[in-house]
Design a protein around this motif. Sequence first.
Motif, PDB file in Angstrom:
ATOM      1  N   LYS A 139     -55.488  26.819 -16.899  1.00  0.00           N
ATOM      2  CA  LYS A 139     -54.106  27.086 -16.800  1.00  0.00           C
ATOM      3  C   LYS A 139     -53.901  27.986 -17.757  1.00  0.00           C
ATOM      4  CE  LYS A 139     -52.530  22.984 -14.542  1.00  0.00           C
ATOM      5  NZ  LYS A 139     -51.541  21.705 -14.541  1.00  0.00           N
ATOM      6  N   LYS A 140     -54.139  27.950 -19.075  1.00  0.00           N
ATOM      7  CA  LYS A 140     -53.844  28.763 -20.319  1.00  0.00           C
ATOM      8  C   LYS A 140     -54.278  30.215 -19.884  1.00  0.00           C
ATOM      9  CE  LYS A 140     -54.902  29.573 -25.254  1.00  0.00           C
ATOM     10  NZ  LYS A 140     -55.596  29.055 -26.247  1.00  0.00           N
ATOM     11  N   TYR A 141     -55.417  30.208 -19.440  1.00  0.00           N
ATOM     12  CA  TYR A 141     -55.962  31.682 -19.098  1.00  0.00           C
ATOM     13  C   TYR A 141     -55.758  32.252 -17.763  1.00  0.00           C
ATOM     14  CZ  TYR A 141     -58.000  31.013 -23.908  1.00  0.00           C
ATOM     15  OH  TYR A 141     -58.341  30.821 -25.250  1.00  0.00           O
ATOM     16  N   ASN A 142     -55.360  31.486 -16.987  1.00  0.00           N
ATOM     17  CA  ASN A 142     -55.053  31.883 -15.422  1.00  0.00           C
ATOM     18  C   ASN A 142     -56.412  32.364 -14.753  1.00  0.00           C
ATOM     19  OD1 ASN A 142     -52.996  31.828 -13.585  1.00  0.00           O
ATOM     20  ND2 ASN A 142     -52.032  33.596 -14.162  1.00  0.00           N
ATOM     21  N   LEU A 143     -57.403  31.703 -14.919  1.00  0.00           N
ATOM     22  CA  LEU A 143     -58.781  32.106 -14.079  1.00  0.00           C
ATOM     23  C   LEU A 143     -59.262  30.891 -13.376  1.00  0.00           C
ATOM     24  CD1 LEU A 143     -61.120  30.687 -16.227  1.00  0.00           C
ATOM     25  CD2 LEU A 143     -60.325  32.282 -17.817  1.00  0.00           C
ATOM     26  N   LEU A 144     -60.188  31.334 -12.755  1.00  0.00           N
ATOM     27  CA  LEU A 144     -61.098  30.371 -11.846  1.00  0.00           C
ATOM     28  C   LEU A 144     -62.588  30.707 -11.663  1.00  0.00           C
ATOM     29  CD1 LEU A 144     -59.116  29.343  -8.725  1.00  0.00           C
ATOM     30  CD2 LEU A 144     -60.001  27.984 -10.413  1.00  0.00           C
ATOM     31  N   PRO A 145     -63.563  29.920 -12.165  1.00  0.00           N
ATOM     32  CA  PRO A 145     -64.814  30.221 -11.801  1.00  0.00           C
ATOM     33  C   PRO A 145     -65.003  29.859 -10.225  1.00  0.00           C
ATOM     34  CG  PRO A 145     -64.726  28.255 -13.183  1.00  0.00           C
ATOM     35  CD  PRO A 145     -63.313  28.744 -13.194  1.00  0.00           C
ATOM     36  N   ALA A 181     -59.504  35.565 -22.962  1.00  0.00           N
ATOM     37  CA  ALA A 181     -59.972  34.620 -21.691  1.00  0.00           C
ATOM     38  C   ALA A 181     -61.260  34.705 -21.466  1.00  0.00           C
ATOM     39  CB  ALA A 181     -59.249  35.009 -20.643  1.00  0.00           C
ATOM     40  N   GLN A 182     -61.886  35.993 -21.183  1.00  0.00           N
ATOM     41  CA  GLN A 182     -63.160  36.417 -20.938  1.00  0.00           C
ATOM     42  C   GLN A 182     -64.112  35.801 -22.094  1.00  0.00           C
ATOM     43  OE1 GLN A 182     -63.876  40.430 -19.902  1.00  0.00           O
ATOM     44  NE2 GLN A 182     -61.779  40.692 -18.979  1.00  0.00           N
ATOM     45  N   GLU A 183     -63.848  35.750 -23.273  1.00  0.00           N
ATOM     46  CA  GLU A 183     -64.566  35.258 -24.381  1.00  0.00           C
ATOM     47  C   GLU A 183     -64.715  33.971 -24.446  1.00  0.00           C
ATOM     48  OE1 GLU A 183     -62.984  37.168 -27.712  1.00  0.00           O
ATOM     49  OE2 GLU A 183     -64.289  38.678 -27.629  1.00  0.00           O
TER      50      GLU A 183
END
Length: 578
Positions: free
Chosen positions: A110-116, A136-138
């Motif tokens: 939720k913090k970085y707004n991403l999904l694997p 976020a990527q790191e």
Amino acid sequence: MDRITLDLLQHNHITQRQIDRLVSHGVHEDTVLYTLIKVGAVSANFVKRFIVEQIKNGKYDIDILKNYQFIKESDVLQALAEALHLSFVDLDSIDMDYKLAERVPLNQLKKYNLLPISQDDLNMIVVFADPFNIEAQEAIQRIFPRKPIKVSIATNKQIQEYLFKIALKDSVKELVTNIRTELNTIGSIEEQQEASSILQLIDVILNACIKSRASDIHIEPTEKNCVVRTRIDGKLSEIFIFDKDIYPPLASRLKLLANLDIAEKRKPQDGRFSATLSDREFDFRISTLPILYGESIVMRILDKTKALVKLEDAGMDMASYNKLLKGLGSPFGIILVTGPTGSGKTTTLYGALNELRNVEDKVITVEDPVEYRMNLIQQVQVNASVGLSFADALRSILRQDPDKIMIGEIRDQETLEIAIKAALTGHLVISTLHTNDSISAIPRMIDMGIEPYLISGALVTVQAQRLVRKICPNCKTPDHIPESSLEPYRYMIPKDTVFYKGEGCNECNSTGYMGREMICEVLPISEKLSSMIAKNSSKEDLHKQATEEGFVGMFENGMQKAINGVTTFEEILRVAKV
């Protein structure tokens, strides 16, 4: 004025004169860019490329797109992905590996707004709402140290939707663990189906769907998951996603509840069961269909209180209601309710039955299937496997001395023929027919092989209807609609009309809509219309005569609801535009 319009002006892609001309014609400043695109002063493709360039150069955040609903976020992100040599992913079109997302704490996602979403031999594929977020990527690379992260882009809305599904999946994690434990410790299939955790999971699914005002529940196995979708206000949305191993006991238990054959997975089956949820009794009509990865299970939620809905409470305006009521007061004849699948025809039929039922009249229905059970009405369930079709049931019903007959649906010439004969021999018959509007029902019956003179003698009233979504009252706000969009309909819109829309809030799941209401047209068959039907007059001539007699079409009825602030201008164009 908005940021993008000002920047386009500054870069000489549009002129101040163009803007001033639009404003002088009453165009709101916030919709100047929309109108410029609409009239072709600047192309939508050029605006998209301009925005992508500004995002690449760090002058715009991707969030700027939230202020421009007419600019499709997915189109801009797709162009941005191409410019950055990345992949754009439509999350709805892939079968995501949820086990990867489970390896990342939910608060991090939720913090970085991403999904694997998946992995291959070389890379871990992760979708980001913002591909420029290096932090976020790191962070995600530290969680998956063995494989390099391959950055992809998805829309913020889709990522948020899937994060919500993961949160729901998280909420039933303990229950799913208990199911797996029970399945591993219990030997026989019969004992597995009786396992209490599966019943608890079914209870959670049913309660969640009923609380969200769903009309149907879809349980679908995919290659990697088991997806539970629900239809709310006519639109499907996913609410639960389970791992594939949960599907077999869940499907078996539901089939057992509905008295279906749990061993038969190659043929479709139909059944029903009842359950009391939130102190209310519901019927669930269940249908199974063999598909590639198992069986698709669909449950129609039948709220018994809705069987007693009054027609005026379903959204029928008073003028249409009075016309239909007059038709229902006829001693004999046929009344038709028309519309596409899912337009609320069955609810209208039951509303009409409510008006008709009393101790003095014998009312018999023939349905496939019987959806709601009602007192004072004899209901017949069609059963093709024993040779009881609509036509067979109708023939028997006529020997039962009925006063009023309801036929769930007229599907073929034989059923229509018997229905019209019943109407001509002193019975009031109400039924449904699949046509797009009320007047189309007449040529449809002629096409089915019925003589026009028989139709003219039997037909009393035809009603056509659709369902439109109602604006959520919690986030209702005035809507700025460009003058060019309103122009074709100015003749039916009073001056200074304010249209409304829903902004989207937690109450309506950010859709801006809550609940649905009927829009309709009712065509009473006058002496003149009856005479024209007997002469096989054209549809255009029938429409002209009906209009002279005060017929109000469905589009006009819907537009009045938009004018009254019940629904949106956009929704009426989507549902009823001819």
